[in-house]
Structure formats: C-alpha cells, structure tokens
Design a protein around this motif. Structure first.
Motif, PDB file in Angstrom:
ATOM      1  N   PRO A  18      13.733   2.784  12.971  1.00 58.28           N
ATOM      2  CA  PRO A  18      12.275   2.611  13.004  1.00 58.28           C
ATOM      3  C   PRO A  18      11.766   1.828  11.799  1.00 58.28           C
ATOM      4  N   PHE A  19      10.813   0.952  12.064  1.00 58.89           N
ATOM      5  CA  PHE A  19      10.153   0.148  11.045  1.00 58.89           C
ATOM      6  C   PHE A  19       8.832   0.852  10.769  1.00 58.89           C
ATOM      7  N   LEU A  20       8.773   1.601   9.679  1.00 60.35           N
ATOM      8  CA  LEU A  20       7.724   2.571   9.404  1.00 60.35           C
ATOM      9  C   LEU A  20       6.316   2.106   9.767  1.00 60.35           C
ATOM     10  N   GLU A  21       5.894   0.980   9.214  1.00 60.46           N
ATOM     11  CA  GLU A  21       4.492   0.573   9.328  1.00 60.46           C
ATOM     12  C   GLU A  21       4.254  -0.502  10.386  1.00 60.46           C
ATOM     13  N   SER A  25      11.190  -0.203   5.699  1.00 62.11           N
ATOM     14  CA  SER A  25       9.801  -0.459   5.314  1.00 62.11           C
ATOM     15  C   SER A  25       9.720  -1.619   4.327  1.00 62.11           C
ATOM     16  N   HIS A  26       8.584  -2.308   4.375  1.00 59.28           N
ATOM     17  CA  HIS A  26       8.253  -3.326   3.368  1.00 59.28           C
ATOM     18  C   HIS A  26       7.077  -2.880   2.502  1.00 59.28           C
ATOM     19  N   LEU A  27       6.703  -1.630   2.578  1.00 54.48           N
ATOM     20  CA  LEU A  27       5.492  -1.191   1.888  1.00 54.48           C
ATOM     21  C   LEU A  27       5.662  -1.155   0.366  1.00 54.48           C
ATOM     22  N   ALA A  28       4.600  -1.547  -0.311  1.00 53.59           N
ATOM     23  CA  ALA A  28       4.561  -1.408  -1.766  1.00 53.59           C
ATOM     24  C   ALA A  28       4.592   0.068  -2.132  1.00 53.59           C
ATOM     25  N   GLU A  29       5.023   0.358  -3.339  1.00 51.16           N
ATOM     26  CA  GLU A  29       5.203   1.739  -3.790  1.00 51.16           C
ATOM     27  C   GLU A  29       3.914   2.553  -3.684  1.00 51.16           C
ATOM     28  N   HIS A  30       2.770   1.950  -4.003  1.00 46.99           N
ATOM     29  CA  HIS A  30       1.524   2.723  -4.009  1.00 46.99           C
ATOM     30  C   HIS A  30       0.998   3.003  -2.610  1.00 46.99           C
TER      31      HIS A  30
END
Length: 306
Positions: free
Chosen positions: A93-96, A121-126
């Motif tokens: 799964p690709f989280l976002e 995921s490619h999300l930034a830490e914050h």
C-alpha cells in the motif's frame, strides 16, 4: 541531531511565482500536493493506526523507492523469490496515494493486512502518522543527492499523468525544485526532517549513493535492521534479483504498462546511476544548486555525494 533551520521546516505557497500547475494542485501545511494524494490521509495522521512491527519505506520521490521496497519485501517474504513477483502497487500500500477516480483505499486495505505490513510513503516527517513514532514502527528512509534527484524527478514529471505530463523546460523545472515548489515538498526539508530521527533504533537512514556502492552490504544492513537471518544463497539471490538491470526487466516493479505512466517519454526506471546530472546541468545551473545545497545543508551533519 542536525540543525533544521526555519526556512527548511516550512515551505510557502509560491504558486504566483510559478505558472505551471499540477492537476488538482493544493498546499497542505506548506507542502505542495497533486490530485493523487489523499488530503483525508494528511488530515487524519493522528488517528491512522500503526503497528509496532510495521515496516515503512519512506523516500523523497525518485530516490530509490521501488528498489528498497523490493529488497525489504523479499527479506520479509523470501518465498516470493520462487513464486514469481507480484506487482508492487497491488502488494504494497502507498499510504497517502490514490489514482484519481480509482477505488483503491490504501488505509482500509492496510487494516486488513497481516503483520508485518510493508508500507510505502513519500510524506515529509511532519506529516507522517504519529503512531509510527509512538509505537516505534520500523522506518527505512532513503535520500538521494539533489543533483541526480532533480534530474530524475524532472523526467518523472514529464512522463506521469499526476504531474500533467510536464512540457516545460529543464531550467524552469529546476527553478521550481530550488524554490520547493514541487510535489511532496522541498528536497532539503524532506531529507533533513527525517534525518532528525537518524539515531533512533527504529529508523534506518540510507543514502542512494551508498546503496549503489554496496548493494550486497545494503541488503545485509536492511536484513539486520528487520531482524531477519538470511542464508548466503538467499542473500545472493536477493542481490541479483534487486539489481537495477534485473528490476528494469521485471514488469512487477518497472511500471512500463501503468496507465498513468507514458514510458515513451521516460521509463519509470530510467538509468539508476549516480552522476547523470552532468548530462543536464549548465555551469550556471550547477552553481545555483551548489548554493542551494550550501544554504540548506551547509551547517548540518547530513551530506551527500554526487
């Protein structure tokens, strides 16, 4: 811990400065996203359920995501070496992410998955799910030097529908990149944000250039991080299977036939080398990105090779 300065922690909506818009463009907490990123995931990050044995592969786009995912997948499930490869977009799964108009809900699918779950995921830490930190889920982060990353991301922008099959010039793209006006946010903010967790036991921070230098050593390092004992024969098979040359020929990971990728413009897995930036940057452009690198990372202990 590296110093993360104010201009690296918040990006700004500088849409007026750059006329190019990606489909469904929006900003969320200082990060630019396109229509393929579910805003509902960003808004619910405090309630997304994570498990202690979850394994997240987190990268800035075009930093070796597919490569490291495949290594981790085979270490967790070595039987897949004999059973044939399952397409990553179906098994991981690709989280976002979601394809606009599609019916895949990765969050719901994650709830049904057996442990250990492997998640991309490619999300930034914050913007990452808070439970991944509180429950100490395993996180493998991969960073790549900004010169090669910018080139690879440029070709990706041109070939993928979610970026509107970008038709602009390389220089125009580079200016967007240097000003953080890029999907999933600015490179330096992303890399530095995750670098803050580099010394935590549940985080493995890898650099693309180091992986290229020692692929076998990287597989061993990831295996150790995941607590997996792998015999030498299996180790060698994974190394061979996950070489760039092998993966480029593997339709399960090289999305040549994906509906959202125009491989005639640029293949999903293009070159996978260190130093391709030399074929694209002018002297002036190289000076620009060198200055950008100095300003953003100059006073930190995070450094990349190119």
């Amino acid at each position: 811990m590296s110093e993360v300065r104010e201009h690296d922690s918040v990006c700004t909506d500088n849409s007026d400065e750059f006329p190019y818009k990606v489909p469904g463009q929006y900003f969320y907490e200082g990060v630019l996203f396109n229509q393929d990123v579910r805003k509902s995931v960003l808004e619910s990050r405090d309630s997304i359920e994570c498990r202690e044995d979850d394994v997240f592969i987190v990268t800035y786009p075009k930093s070796g995501t597919t490569w490291i995912l495949e290594i981790a997948n085979l270490l967790l499930h070595p039987e897949k070496l004999d059973g044939g490869s399952e397409a990553q977009e179906r098994s991981v799964p690709f989280l976002e992410f979601h394809l606009t108009g599609g019916s895949v809900d990765h969050i719901e699918n994650m709830k049904k998955m057996a442990s250990p779950r492997l998640i991309k995921s490619h999300l930034a830490e914050h913007l990452f799910p808070t439970q991944a930190f509180t429950k100490k889920s395993k996180i493998i982060y991969v960073g790549r030097n900004p010169k090669d990353n910018a080139v690879s991301y440029y070709h990706f922008y041109k070939s993928v529908s979610g970026f509107g099959y970008y038709k602009g010039s390389w220089d125009a793209f580079l200016q967007m990149y240097l000003k953080d006006h890029i999907v999933w946010g600015g490179w330096s903010h992303h890399c530095l944000g995750w670098w803050k967790h580099n010394h935590e036991s549940n985080v493995l921070y890898l650099k693309y250039e180091d992986v290229k230098k020692d692929e076998r050593g990287t597989v061993e390092k990831i295996a150790s991080f995941l607590g997996k004992e792998v015999d030498q024969q299996t180790l060698e098979r994974i190394v061979t299977h996950c070489s760039f040359e092998s993966m480029k020929k593997n339709p399960a990971v090289n999305r040549e036939d994906a509906a959202d990728v125009d491989s005639s413009v640029s293949p999903f897995m293009r070159k996978g080398i260190v130093g391709d930036w030399k074929n694209h940057f002018t002297v002036a452009q190289n000076e620009q990105i060198e200055q950008y690198y100095k300003e953003r990372l100059g006073n930190t202990d995070l450094q990349f090779e190119w």
